[in-house]
Write a protein that holds these residues in place. Sequence first.
Motif, PDB file in Angstrom:
ATOM      1  N   ILE A 159      35.247  39.106  44.117  1.00 47.27           N
ATOM      2  CA  ILE A 159      36.122  40.439  43.223  1.00 47.27           C
ATOM      3  C   ILE A 159      35.467  41.601  43.208  1.00 47.27           C
ATOM      4  CG2 ILE A 159      36.705  38.012  41.617  1.00 47.27           C
ATOM      5  CD1 ILE A 159      34.686  38.738  39.685  1.00 47.27           C
ATOM      6  N   THR A 184      40.323  43.984  41.904  1.00 46.04           N
ATOM      7  CA  THR A 184      40.514  43.538  43.337  1.00 46.04           C
ATOM      8  C   THR A 184      39.934  41.980  43.459  1.00 46.04           C
ATOM      9  OG1 THR A 184      38.522  44.263  44.237  1.00 46.04           O
ATOM     10  CG2 THR A 184      40.650  45.695  44.416  1.00 46.04           C
ATOM     11  N   GLY A 185      40.563  41.229  43.935  1.00 49.17           N
ATOM     12  CA  GLY A 185      40.121  39.814  44.346  1.00 49.17           C
ATOM     13  C   GLY A 185      40.325  39.667  45.920  1.00 49.17           C
ATOM     14  N   LEU A 186      39.585  38.719  46.399  1.00 54.41           N
ATOM     15  CA  LEU A 186      39.884  38.384  47.833  1.00 54.41           C
ATOM     16  C   LEU A 186      39.584  37.067  48.080  1.00 54.41           C
ATOM     17  CD1 LEU A 186      39.235  39.551  50.708  1.00 54.41           C
ATOM     18  CD2 LEU A 186      36.952  39.185  50.304  1.00 54.41           C
ATOM     19  N   GLY A 193      39.703  34.780  51.562  1.00 48.61           N
ATOM     20  CA  GLY A 193      39.849  35.077  53.010  1.00 48.61           C
ATOM     21  C   GLY A 193      38.976  34.057  53.810  1.00 48.61           C
ATOM     22  N   SER A 242      43.094  37.400  55.276  1.00 49.00           N
ATOM     23  CA  SER A 242      42.806  37.571  53.892  1.00 49.00           C
ATOM     24  C   SER A 242      43.852  37.868  52.950  1.00 49.00           C
ATOM     25  CB  SER A 242      41.709  38.474  53.815  1.00 49.00           C
ATOM     26  OG  SER A 242      42.195  39.834  54.081  1.00 49.00           O
ATOM     27  N   TYR A 243      43.754  37.551  51.687  1.00 50.80           N
ATOM     28  CA  TYR A 243      44.724  37.913  50.478  1.00 50.80           C
ATOM     29  C   TYR A 243      43.957  38.712  49.611  1.00 50.80           C
ATOM     30  CZ  TYR A 243      47.860  37.635  46.737  1.00 50.80           C
ATOM     31  OH  TYR A 243      48.627  38.059  45.389  1.00 50.80           O
ATOM     32  N   THR A 244      44.384  40.045  49.437  1.00 49.51           N
ATOM     33  CA  THR A 244      43.470  40.650  48.392  1.00 49.51           C
ATOM     34  C   THR A 244      44.491  41.425  47.392  1.00 49.51           C
ATOM     35  OG1 THR A 244      42.207  41.439  50.386  1.00 49.51           O
ATOM     36  CG2 THR A 244      41.795  42.599  48.246  1.00 49.51           C
ATOM     37  N   ILE A 269      45.649  43.559  44.044  1.00 47.07           N
ATOM     38  CA  ILE A 269      44.900  44.725  43.213  1.00 47.07           C
ATOM     39  C   ILE A 269      45.684  44.586  41.848  1.00 47.07           C
ATOM     40  CG2 ILE A 269      44.841  47.204  42.998  1.00 47.07           C
ATOM     41  CD1 ILE A 269      44.741  47.450  46.121  1.00 47.07           C
ATOM     42  N   HIS A 311      50.611  42.964  45.889  1.00 43.72           N
ATOM     43  CA  HIS A 311      49.966  42.303  46.873  1.00 43.72           C
ATOM     44  C   HIS A 311      49.722  42.868  47.912  1.00 43.72           C
ATOM     45  CE1 HIS A 311      51.457  38.806  44.337  1.00 43.72           C
ATOM     46  NE2 HIS A 311      52.636  39.414  44.143  1.00 43.72           N
ATOM     47  N   TRP A 312      48.227  42.408  48.534  1.00 41.03           N
ATOM     48  CA  TRP A 312      47.758  42.852  49.740  1.00 41.03           C
ATOM     49  C   TRP A 312      47.588  41.774  50.789  1.00 41.03           C
ATOM     50  CZ3 TRP A 312      48.247  47.841  51.520  1.00 41.03           C
ATOM     51  CH2 TRP A 312      48.342  48.512  50.685  1.00 41.03           C
ATOM     52  N   ALA A 313      47.540  41.903  51.980  1.00 45.23           N
ATOM     53  CA  ALA A 313      47.228  40.933  52.987  1.00 45.23           C
ATOM     54  C   ALA A 313      46.619  41.645  54.083  1.00 45.23           C
ATOM     55  CB  ALA A 313      48.114  39.849  52.979  1.00 45.23           C
TER      56      ALA A 313
END
Length: 70
Positions: free
Chosen positions: A3, A20-22, A24, A39-41, A43, A54-56
Amino acid sequence: VGIGQGITITTKGSFFARATGLLGYRYQPPGKKWFYRVSYTPIVSYLVDFQYTHWAGLSLGYMLNKKEKK
């Protein structure tokens, strides 16, 4: 797993607090220099208004200075 916390300023001068979280996984076969990551991150902006993005990511890497185990 991780995090994080950050403060950003927009071009109009507004402040946002973003978390942010992570989540992965990294795989590197034993004795090989190549590795793979996924990974999935997400925000999350929550100071002024709540926004969730959503970010990956996918990665392919090569380790330059891997020390050999004796």
